[in-house]
Design a protein around this motif. Structure first.
Motif, PDB file in Angstrom:
ATOM      1  N   ALA A   1     -13.270  -7.487  34.050  1.00  0.00           N
ATOM      2  CA  ALA A   1     -14.431  -8.458  34.065  1.00  0.00           C
ATOM      3  C   ALA A   1     -13.659  -9.708  34.191  1.00  0.00           C
ATOM      4  N   VAL A   2     -12.851 -10.187  33.152  1.00  0.00           N
ATOM      5  CA  VAL A   2     -12.283 -11.531  33.029  1.00  0.00           C
ATOM      6  C   VAL A   2     -10.735 -11.209  32.613  1.00  0.00           C
ATOM      7  N   GLU A   3     -10.011 -11.936  32.927  1.00  0.00           N
ATOM      8  CA  GLU A   3      -8.604 -12.075  32.459  1.00  0.00           C
ATOM      9  C   GLU A   3      -7.775 -13.417  32.447  1.00  0.00           C
TER      10      GLU A   3
ATOM     11  N   PRO B   1     -17.855  -4.977  23.353  1.00  0.00           N
ATOM     12  CA  PRO B   1     -16.961  -5.078  24.441  1.00  0.00           C
ATOM     13  C   PRO B   1     -15.667  -4.541  24.290  1.00  0.00           C
TER      14      PRO B   1
ATOM     15  N   THR C   1     -14.183 -15.607  25.509  1.00  0.00           N
ATOM     16  CA  THR C   1     -14.861 -15.175  26.514  1.00  0.00           C
ATOM     17  C   THR C   1     -16.554 -15.224  26.112  1.00  0.00           C
TER      18      THR C   1
ATOM     19  N   ARG D   1      -9.701   0.870  33.152  1.00  0.00           N
ATOM     20  CA  ARG D   1     -11.119   0.315  33.202  1.00  0.00           C
ATOM     21  C   ARG D   1     -10.996  -1.044  33.908  1.00  0.00           C
ATOM     22  N   ALA D   2     -12.253  -1.127  34.661  1.00  0.00           N
ATOM     23  CA  ALA D   2     -12.384  -2.214  35.509  1.00  0.00           C
ATOM     24  C   ALA D   2     -12.200  -3.662  34.906  1.00  0.00           C
TER      25      ALA D   2
ATOM     26  N   ARG E   1     -10.950  -8.490  29.553  1.00  0.00           N
ATOM     27  CA  ARG E   1     -12.149  -8.215  29.226  1.00  0.00           C
ATOM     28  C   ARG E   1     -12.369  -7.051  30.333  1.00  0.00           C
ATOM     29  N   THR E   2     -12.985  -5.797  29.644  1.00  0.00           N
ATOM     30  CA  THR E   2     -13.168  -4.612  30.655  1.00  0.00           C
ATOM     31  C   THR E   2     -14.808  -4.729  30.579  1.00  0.00           C
ATOM     32  N   ASP E   3     -15.089  -3.986  31.969  1.00  0.00           N
ATOM     33  CA  ASP E   3     -16.273  -4.127  32.388  1.00  0.00           C
ATOM     34  C   ASP E   3     -16.691  -2.695  32.280  1.00  0.00           C
TER      35      ASP E   3
END
Ligand SMILES: CC(C)(COP(=O)(O)OP(=O)(O)OC[C@H]1O[C@@H](n2cnc3c(N)ncnc32)[C@H](O)[C@@H]1OP(=O)(O)O)[C@@H](O)C(=O)NCCC(=O)NCCSC(=O)C[C@](C)(O)C(=O)O
Length: 280
Positions: free
Chosen positions: A166-168, A260, A225, A163-164, A252-254
């Motif tokens: 978003a935040v890590e 989420p 988040t 997965r893409a 956190r995946t996009d």
């Protein structure tokens, strides 16, 4: 295939006092990785019930892996290597400090499967926690048992994260964190602290980070988040083991999902855990 029907529906009941000191110690163990715990809070953060209702099996009844020998509450699955496979939790209420609470646990499913890593047996235990007669937490806990390690066998193929991001954030669980978490949860499982055992007997390359610790780190990250929003439900699935001393990426995946999806990943994009959070 064995007939495990006699074990289905087995139930046990435990009571505990929800005292503050274990929560203070977990807060110290997690340090800045938790923002859920407040010293003056009236209730425990979600998931922190893992510090209570602990198993106090006498020394004579401990099995070779450091857990209670199988055949008591849990069925005597012959596969020896136990792991935490995942869980699904809901939080209909808060567990208040300073009052007793009760947990009723029931074996709800036993399933034998064949995975990429060999034969597997999954045991699911449902826990219902109540206080003052009201249900405050439900949990379905999946335990997996694997066959004995085969010397020289390559490690089981591990799923990759796709997965893409978003935040890590990255954290690095170390021996001290693992020791403190084992002590807080009164978990004698040798895979978390006994290096000769985990490498020589269970065939893993190092000490294994606890599944519930990774789940907590992901949960706390997920709340951060979302600015500390309340959580109604949380589910997680352990995809591959994380070894002590290696960095853990909390992601956190996009994606398009309403709830989420969060992932714990190793540095090389190996998937360690997937979690879904339903914010209240
Ligand atoms: C579980 C392993 C061995 C399966 O690995 P695999 O590659 O052999 O499995 P697979 O081929 O991907 O899947 C086979 C079947 O199993 C199912 N499956 C596959 N994975 C899961 C899962 N997690 N939860 C539920 N079901 C699962 C999967 O859906 C499939 O079912 P199907 O045939 O019906 O389609 C592998 O995914 C793995 O090693 N996961 C990591 C486990 C881990 O590191 N846990 C945390 C540390 S242990 C711990 O904390 C311990 C503690 C705290 O002391 C304590 O004793 O409780």
């Amino acid at each position: 295939m064995s007939d495990w029907n006699d074990w289905l529906g087995r139930s046990e009941r435990r009571s505990d006092d929800i005292v503050r000191s274990p929560a203070m110690r977990l807060a110290a163990t997690l340090g800045d990785l938790t923002s859920s715990y407040r010293p003056d809070a009236a209730t425990l953060p979600p998931l922190w019930h893992w510090l209570y209702f602990l198993d106090a099996t006498p020394r004579a009844d401990i099995g070779p892996d450091g857990h209670a020998a199988k055949g008591g509450f849990l069925p005597p699955i012959p596969l020896p290597r136990r792991m935490y496979a995942g869980g699904r939790l809901t939080f209909p209420g808060g567990l208040a400090f300073g009052a007793p609470a009760e947990r009723v646990s029931t074996v709800t499913s036993i399933a034998e499967k064949r995975g990429r890593s060999g034969p597997l047996a999954f045991v699911t235990v449902r826990h219902e926690i109540s206080q003052h007669g009201a249900l405050v937490t439900t949990e379905e806990h999946d335990i997996v048992y694997r066959e004995a390690a085969r010397p020289g066998a390559p490690p089981a193929p591990a799923p990759r994260a796709e997965r893409a991001v978003a935040v890590e954030e990255t954290v690095q669980p170390d021996e001290v964190m693992l020791f403190r978490f084992s002590a807080l949860t009164f978990n004698g499982h040798r895979i978390h602290y006994d290096h000769p055992y985990v490498t020589g007997v269970e065939g893993y390359p190092g000490l294994i980070v606890h599944g519930p610790l990774i789940a907590m780190l992901l949960f706390e990250f997920a709340r951060r988040t979302e600015g500390g929003r309340d959580v109604a439900a949380f589910s997680f699935r352990a995809a591959s083991p994380l070894f002590c001393g290696t960095p853990l990426r909390l992601v956190r995946t996009d994606g398009p999902e309403a709830a989420p999806v969060f992932e714990a990943r190793a540095e090389d994009e190996r998937l360690v855990m997937t979690a879904t959070v339903t914010f209240a």
